[in-house]
Scaffold this active site. Structure first.
Site, mmCIF file in Angstrom:
data_model
loop_
_atom_site.group_PDB
_atom_site.id
_atom_site.type_symbol
_atom_site.label_atom_id
_atom_site.label_comp_id
_atom_site.label_asym_id
_atom_site.label_seq_id
_atom_site.Cartn_x
_atom_site.Cartn_y
_atom_site.Cartn_z
ATOM 1 N NE ARG A 296 -4.302 -1.367 0.126
ATOM 2 C CZ ARG A 296 -4.432 -2.384 -0.729
ATOM 3 N NH1 ARG A 296 -3.491 -2.632 -1.623
ATOM 4 N NH2 ARG A 296 -5.513 -3.149 -0.705
ATOM 5 C CG ASP B 11 0.958 -2.324 -8.458
ATOM 6 O OD1 ASP B 11 0.834 -1.942 -9.641
ATOM 7 O OD2 ASP B 11 0.071 -2.931 -7.841
ATOM 8 C CD GLU C 52 -3.236 3.373 -4.953
ATOM 9 O OE1 GLU C 52 -2.057 3.007 -4.879
ATOM 10 O OE2 GLU C 52 -4.198 2.588 -5.124
ATOM 11 C CG HIS D 282 -3.485 -0.647 -6.729
ATOM 12 N ND1 HIS D 282 -3.707 0.010 -5.552
ATOM 13 C CD2 HIS D 282 -3.612 -1.960 -6.443
ATOM 14 C CE1 HIS D 282 -3.964 -0.869 -4.597
ATOM 15 N NE2 HIS D 282 -3.913 -2.068 -5.119
HETATM 16 P P1 NAD Z 1 -1.805 -11.340 4.661
HETATM 17 O O1 NAD Z 1 -2.753 -10.853 5.691
HETATM 18 O O2 NAD Z 1 -1.873 -12.775 4.224
HETATM 19 O O3 NAD Z 1 -0.292 -11.091 5.141
HETATM 20 C C1 NAD Z 1 0.134 -9.903 5.737
HETATM 21 C C2 NAD Z 1 1.316 -10.246 6.617
HETATM 22 O O4 NAD Z 1 1.858 -9.024 7.133
HETATM 23 C C3 NAD Z 1 0.936 -11.097 7.849
HETATM 24 O O5 NAD Z 1 1.789 -12.229 7.914
HETATM 25 C C4 NAD Z 1 1.135 -10.168 9.015
HETATM 26 O O6 NAD Z 1 1.580 -10.834 10.200
HETATM 27 C C5 NAD Z 1 2.227 -9.254 8.464
HETATM 28 N N1 NAD Z 1 2.346 -8.003 9.205
HETATM 29 C C6 NAD Z 1 1.414 -7.354 9.953
HETATM 30 N N2 NAD Z 1 1.963 -6.260 10.522
HETATM 31 C C7 NAD Z 1 3.262 -6.237 10.130
HETATM 32 C C8 NAD Z 1 4.341 -5.366 10.402
HETATM 33 N N3 NAD Z 1 4.193 -4.317 11.218
HETATM 34 N N4 NAD Z 1 5.528 -5.627 9.827
HETATM 35 C C9 NAD Z 1 5.697 -6.705 9.015
HETATM 36 N N5 NAD Z 1 4.713 -7.570 8.727
HETATM 37 C C10 NAD Z 1 3.504 -7.338 9.281
HETATM 38 O O7 NAD Z 1 -1.972 -10.367 3.421
HETATM 39 P P2 NAD Z 1 -1.576 -10.632 1.895
HETATM 40 O O8 NAD Z 1 -2.720 -11.237 1.185
HETATM 41 O O9 NAD Z 1 -0.259 -11.302 1.838
HETATM 42 O O10 NAD Z 1 -1.475 -9.122 1.364
HETATM 43 C C11 NAD Z 1 -0.499 -8.238 1.866
HETATM 44 C C12 NAD Z 1 -0.840 -6.824 1.449
HETATM 45 O O11 NAD Z 1 -0.682 -6.697 0.046
HETATM 46 C C13 NAD Z 1 -2.316 -6.427 1.697
HETATM 47 O O12 NAD Z 1 -2.526 -5.925 3.012
HETATM 48 C C14 NAD Z 1 -2.564 -5.367 0.664
HETATM 49 O O13 NAD Z 1 -2.328 -4.105 1.262
HETATM 50 C C15 NAD Z 1 -1.509 -5.640 -0.406
HETATM 51 N N6 NAD Z 1 -2.104 -6.043 -1.684
HETATM 52 C C16 NAD Z 1 -1.792 -5.343 -2.796
HETATM 53 C C17 NAD Z 1 -2.337 -5.706 -4.022
HETATM 54 C C18 NAD Z 1 -1.988 -4.976 -5.302
HETATM 55 O O14 NAD Z 1 -2.682 -5.155 -6.307
HETATM 56 N N7 NAD Z 1 -0.956 -4.165 -5.324
HETATM 57 C C19 NAD Z 1 -3.220 -6.779 -4.095
HETATM 58 C C20 NAD Z 1 -3.500 -7.491 -2.934
HETATM 59 C C21 NAD Z 1 -2.950 -7.116 -1.723
#
Ligand code: NAD
Length: 332
Positions: A236, A260, A265, A297
């Site tokens: 994000r 991305d 954005e 994105h």
């Molecule tokens: P997820 O919930 O499976 O994994 C997130 C991980 O981050 C967890 O293991 C959690 O413990 C960890 N986390 C929480 N706080 C943290 C911190 N302070 N420091 C380090 N790690 C921490 O989520 P996911 O499905 O793997 O997605 C991750 C992120 O990717 C989403 O939150 C979203 O913002 C982003 N995303 C972006 C797109 C895109 O198109 N660019 C698409 C999907 C998701």
């Protein structure tokens, strides 16, 4: 159930309509191109649910408007939920559901795409060859093998990403307050965040945006990084303090930047603004660096991901209608 779908693009309409027509009891989907905000919330009149995306404005005012109209469910068609005031939603009795997992591969593979593009200067090479320019000056890359890649956030996407870069022969280190045992068992070395900065050749962000991770990449962190580090953000925009990163690019501390997502954005992405003047000076500055690649994105944007997003979003709505809350992915 009647559902107002906000921030609709042609592909949303296509995938949601197809998934809906496959249901035994389809929902009534009302598509709106506009983002959801306190003004446009009125379009949800007569709907029990709204379906939203990453840049809809679900603040307390918009949520109050939705409650006044009788909306009971926000079905997010994305994984992240930082755009929703969850406390306000809870207080108003609105259920917020998301698509927890659709295709972690889509995002992880896009992160790899940004890395290879930046490393081998593919964005510049593409234009050179089309101009009949086959010179290699300025296109020098590095072997990925034996480089140290840091994964911040090893949830679903971070785990797939770690496996992909291990496949290239990279050494993978990671930080996550909740480490994944499977990664630790497969050679990923969990370290403290402070150990990531001086060690990593490439840092890729895969954690959610919340109060702990807001501006995780700031001037202090950048000052501790290896000179020439590559920074990749498909998480994000708010994970990065963009002016600080611009400072890091100017001082050459940051050697490559792949984005991305971008903190501001919401005013730019998903729209064709090619006939308009770019008003965001910070974003405009980013675009001037040859070692910065930005996509709008689109990391999630694969056929498989859109198919899964549509099916899971509609399943959340169906479960809500049938009061099967335990089968939904509720975030508040
Ligand atoms: P997820 O919930 O499976 O994994 C997130 C991980 O981050 C967890 O293991 C959690 O413990 C960890 N986390 C929480 N706080 C943290 C911190 N302070 N420091 C380090 N790690 C921490 O989520 P996911 O499905 O793997 O997605 C991750 C992120 O990717 C989403 O939150 C979203 O913002 C982003 N995303 C972006 C797109 C895109 O198109 N660019 C698409 C999907 C998701």
């Amino acid at each position: 159930m009647k559902v107002a779908i906000f921030s609709t693009k042609p592909y949303d309409r296509e995938f949601l309509t197809n998934a809906n027509s496959a249901l035994t009891q389809p929902h009534e989907l009302v598509f709106h191109e506009t983002q959801l905000n306190p003004q446009s919330a009125l379009l949800a009149q007569g709907c029990t649910a709204v379906c939203c995306f990453v840049n809809d404005h679900l603040d307390a005012t918009a949520l109050q408007q939705l409650t006044n109209l009788g909306v009971k469910l926000i079905a997010l068609r994305c994984a992240g939920f930082n755009q929703v005031d969850l406390v306000a939603a809870k207080n108003l009795g609105i259920v917020v559901a998301r698509v927890a997992e659709y295709s972690p591969h889509a995002v992880a593979e896009h992160a790899l795409g940004l890395i290879l593009m930046l490393n081998r200067n593919l964005h510049r090479a593409y234009h050179r060859v089309r101009e009949n320019d086959y010179s290699l000056n300025g296109l020098l890359g590095f072997d990925m093998v034996n480089k140290t890649v840091a994964v911040i956030g090893t949830g679903k996407i971070g785990q797939v990403f770690a496996k992909i870069v291990q496949g290239l022969g990279c050494r993978v280190i990671a930080y996550d307050p909740q480490p994944a045992p499977i990664l630790a068992a497969n050679g990923v070395n969990y370290v403290a965040l402070s150990d990531i900065w001086p060690t990593a050749d490439i840092i890729s962000l895969h954690c959610p945006l919340d109060k702990n991770t807001h501006h995780l990449i700031n001037a202090d962190a950048i000052s501790l990084m290896k000179a020439g580090v590559m920074l990749i953000n498909t998480g994000r925009g708010g994970l990065i303090d963009t002016p600080a990163v611009i400072g890091g690019l100017k001082s050459k501390k940051i050697g490559y930047l792949g984005l991305d997502v971008y903190e501001e954005e919401g005013d730019l992405f998903f729209e064709d603004n090619s006939n308009l003047l770019l008003q965001d000076d910070v974003f405009a500055r980013l675009l001037t660096f040859p070692n910065v690649v930005i996509t709008g994105h689109q990391a999630f944007f694969t056929r498989e991901a859109l198919t899964a997003i549509a099916a899971i979003t509609l399943a959340n709505i169906t479960h809500f209608e049938r009061e099967e809350l335990s089968q939904m992915c509720i975030v508040n």
